[in-house]
Design a protein around this motif. Structure first.
Motif, PDB file in Angstrom:
ATOM      1  N   GLY A 105      75.250 138.218  26.644  1.00  0.00           N
ATOM      2  CA  GLY A 105      74.425 137.573  25.634  1.00  0.00           C
ATOM      3  C   GLY A 105      73.021 138.122  25.588  1.00  0.00           C
ATOM      4  O   GLY A 105      72.474 138.397  24.520  1.00  0.00           O
ATOM      5  N   ALA A 106      72.446 138.355  26.764  1.00  0.00           N
ATOM      6  CA  ALA A 106      71.059 138.818  26.841  1.00  0.00           C
ATOM      7  C   ALA A 106      70.880 140.201  26.226  1.00  0.00           C
ATOM      8  O   ALA A 106      69.831 140.507  25.662  1.00  0.00           O
ATOM      9  CB  ALA A 106      70.598 138.811  28.298  1.00  0.00           C
ATOM     10  N   HIS A 107      71.893 141.059  26.348  1.00  0.00           N
ATOM     11  CA  HIS A 107      71.788 142.431  25.840  1.00  0.00           C
ATOM     12  C   HIS A 107      72.812 142.693  24.726  1.00  0.00           C
ATOM     13  O   HIS A 107      73.269 143.817  24.566  1.00  0.00           O
ATOM     14  CB  HIS A 107      72.012 143.425  26.987  1.00  0.00           C
ATOM     15  N   ARG A 108      73.118 141.659  23.978  1.00  0.00           N
ATOM     16  CA  ARG A 108      74.194 141.773  22.991  1.00  0.00           C
ATOM     17  C   ARG A 108      73.971 142.920  22.009  1.00  0.00           C
ATOM     18  O   ARG A 108      74.879 143.732  21.770  1.00  0.00           O
ATOM     19  CB  ARG A 108      74.343 140.449  22.229  1.00  0.00           C
ATOM     20  N   ASP A 206      68.665 158.598  25.469  1.00  0.00           N
ATOM     21  CA  ASP A 206      67.487 157.792  25.131  1.00  0.00           C
ATOM     22  C   ASP A 206      67.917 156.780  24.084  1.00  0.00           C
ATOM     23  O   ASP A 206      67.809 157.012  22.880  1.00  0.00           O
ATOM     24  CB  ASP A 206      66.371 158.700  24.594  1.00  0.00           C
ATOM     25  N   PHE A 207      68.421 155.637  24.536  1.00  0.00           N
ATOM     26  CA  PHE A 207      68.984 154.659  23.601  1.00  0.00           C
ATOM     27  C   PHE A 207      67.932 153.689  23.082  1.00  0.00           C
ATOM     28  O   PHE A 207      68.126 153.074  22.031  1.00  0.00           O
ATOM     29  CB  PHE A 207      70.113 153.886  24.279  1.00  0.00           C
ATOM     30  N   ASP A 208      66.832 153.533  23.812  1.00  0.00           N
ATOM     31  CA  ASP A 208      65.800 152.603  23.334  1.00  0.00           C
ATOM     32  C   ASP A 208      64.798 153.298  22.415  1.00  0.00           C
ATOM     33  O   ASP A 208      63.882 152.652  21.893  1.00  0.00           O
ATOM     34  CB  ASP A 208      65.088 151.916  24.501  1.00  0.00           C
ATOM     35  N   ILE A 213      64.471 159.650  28.506  1.00  0.00           N
ATOM     36  CA  ILE A 213      65.687 159.072  29.090  1.00  0.00           C
ATOM     37  C   ILE A 213      65.307 158.464  30.430  1.00  0.00           C
ATOM     38  O   ILE A 213      64.970 159.182  31.380  1.00  0.00           O
ATOM     39  CB  ILE A 213      66.765 160.159  29.277  1.00  0.00           C
ATOM     40  N   ASP A 214      65.345 157.145  30.503  1.00  0.00           N
ATOM     41  CA  ASP A 214      64.896 156.445  31.715  1.00  0.00           C
ATOM     42  C   ASP A 214      66.029 155.555  32.234  1.00  0.00           C
ATOM     43  O   ASP A 214      66.178 154.409  31.796  1.00  0.00           O
ATOM     44  CB  ASP A 214      63.663 155.603  31.393  1.00  0.00           C
ATOM     45  N   VAL A 219      67.187 149.395  30.640  1.00  0.00           N
ATOM     46  CA  VAL A 219      68.581 148.953  30.619  1.00  0.00           C
ATOM     47  C   VAL A 219      69.350 149.612  29.474  1.00  0.00           C
ATOM     48  O   VAL A 219      70.477 150.083  29.675  1.00  0.00           O
ATOM     49  CB  VAL A 219      68.656 147.412  30.540  1.00  0.00           C
ATOM     50  N   PRO A 220      68.792 149.688  28.253  1.00  0.00           N
ATOM     51  CA  PRO A 220      69.527 150.370  27.176  1.00  0.00           C
ATOM     52  C   PRO A 220      69.870 151.818  27.527  1.00  0.00           C
ATOM     53  O   PRO A 220      70.995 152.271  27.287  1.00  0.00           O
ATOM     54  CB  PRO A 220      68.563 150.293  25.992  1.00  0.00           C
ATOM     55  N   ASP A 221      68.913 152.556  28.087  1.00  0.00           N
ATOM     56  CA  ASP A 221      69.179 153.953  28.441  1.00  0.00           C
ATOM     57  C   ASP A 221      70.244 154.057  29.528  1.00  0.00           C
ATOM     58  O   ASP A 221      71.138 154.915  29.465  1.00  0.00           O
ATOM     59  CB  ASP A 221      67.900 154.637  28.932  1.00  0.00           C
TER      60      ASP A 221
END
Length: 408
Positions: A105-108, A206-208, A213-214, A219-221
């Protein structure tokens, strides 16, 4: 007399310390010799000198080969030294599954985006994060650069870690991570989802959208990078990772090797009954699978699909894959494994290595001698048990090792 004893002790300590200093000098020469390779991937002389000037080996790490020194007492990977019932711990699975449901839920939005882009279920990437670093609560404690340098110099996989060391320097050169934040496992894996430096450069995302790229703090990356690694290694969207089954009476445990692949339907028709309340659809019955019995004839049995082996490329241990796959399932269902794990005892690494050498001598085993009782070792053991007229359980034990020692 006391003075003589003191002199003797000093002499002994001095002779013990000598080889250590020599080995450290050798380490320094080895690291210095790698400058041309570091330069070739874009590492500056300033970065190379700064990061290697005071670098020392860590001889407490496991999996090292040190001439003239006994093997260190450091723990090896838990996947290979702990029995399944201990490694796949129900209390830990339940706790991580509850955390995973909360994080769904938090990262939906991120997880939906990752799944849409790479085809890997949100629960699977969360399960990897949970298994690797307890959702970021258990960061690794080793100096990452020191680890890969030591493994390159004195490890069992020197060529692999030579490359990892060069790419670790590149991580520091590019500013992807600071030396202080570059913490790693004893095997050099780093970040929330535990990547080797080479994996960072091959699969990092690099998703955020912040331009870097971290995998250590974003968390997204980290989740997207884990999903991309699975996708790059052949993840098939919509395919289950495995089916738990109950084998028929007198099932042949020597069939449990990746090379023996049948359709799920063929396995079911042969008497391997699905358990846990879900029956494969017609499309799922057409998928190919291999038999897996991690405890030989004891404990649960599984039909493992291609996605199972993709997860295994993330970590080669069967128990790791079972932990991650089951954790992913538990985020959506409270269903435990239908067959409980038994209390089987895991042989020490040295004993498994000896067993593998005996099995190779007898022509039953053709894989590497690594002390890890994986699918091929268990199947080879079952073949030996057949030939020797022993009970066929495909599980390494002291009793079977004793028989192997006498076999001709």
């Amino acid at each position: 007399m006391g003075r003589l004893i003191a002199i003797g002790l000093l002499s002994a300590l001095s002779s013990w310390a000598g080889p250590s200093h020599a080995a450290d000098a050798g380490f320094s020469r080895f690291v210095t010799s790698l400058w041309p390779e570091a330069e070739a991937v874009g590492v500056s002389r300033e970065t190379f000198d700064r990061e290697t000037r005071a670098l020392e080996p860590d001889y407490s790490l496991p999996d090292l080969v040190l001439p003239g020194r006994p093997e260190t007492g450091a723990a090896r990977q838990p996947e290979f030294v702990r029995p399944p019932a201990e490694y796949i711990n129900e209390a830990q699975i339940a706790r991580l599954a509850a955390d995973g449901r909360r994080l769904l839920g938090a990262h939906r939005a991120v997880l939906e985006g990752v799944e849409a882009r790479f085809g890997v279920p949100a629960t699977m990437v969360l399960a990897i994060w949970g298994r690797e670093t307890d959702f970021g609560r258990s960061p690794e404690r080793h100096d990452g650069l020191r680890v890969v340098a030591t493994q390159a110099y004195a490890g069992r996989r020197k060529d692999q870690y030579r490359r990892e060391f060069i790419l670790a320097l590149k991580l520091l050169e590019t500013g992807a991570v600071t030396r202080k934040a570059f913490r790693a496992s004893w095997a050099g894996a780093t970040g929330l989802t535990q990547f080797l430096p080479s994996e960072y450069f091959s699969h990092g995302v690099d998703f955020d959208g912040d331009g870097r790229i971290d995998i250590w703090r974003s968390v997204p990356d980290a989740l997207a990078s884990a999903a991309k690694q699975l996708a790059d290694k052949g993840w098939q969207p919509g395919l289950r990772w495995a089916w738990e089954v109950r084998p028929p009476a007198q099932a042949d445990c020597t069939l449990g090797v990746p090379e023996i692949r049948r359709t799920v339907g063929a396995w079911l028709d042969a008497g391997y009954a699905p358990v846990g309340g879900r029956v494969p659809t017609a499309a799922e019955r057409a998928e190919t699978a291999s038999l897996l019995q991690p405890e030989g004839i004891y404990g649960p049995s599984f039909l493992t699909t291609r996605n199972y082996f993709v997860i295994k490329e993330y970590n080669f241990s069967d128990l790791y894959v079972l932990f991650v796959g089951h954790l992913a399932d538990r985020m959506l269902s409270p269903q435990r494994f239908a067959t409980p794990w038994s209390a089987t005892r895991q042989l020490k690494t040295a004993s498994v290595e000896e067993m593998q050498r005996h099995l190779a001598r007898l022509g039953h085993y053709r894989d590497k001698v690594d002390g890890k009782a994986g699918m091929l070792t268990r199947a080879a053991l079952g073949i030996y048990q057949k030939s020797a007229g022993l009970t066929i359980d495909c599980w390494p034990s002291e009793a079977v090792l004793g028989s192997l020692r006498l076999a001709r």
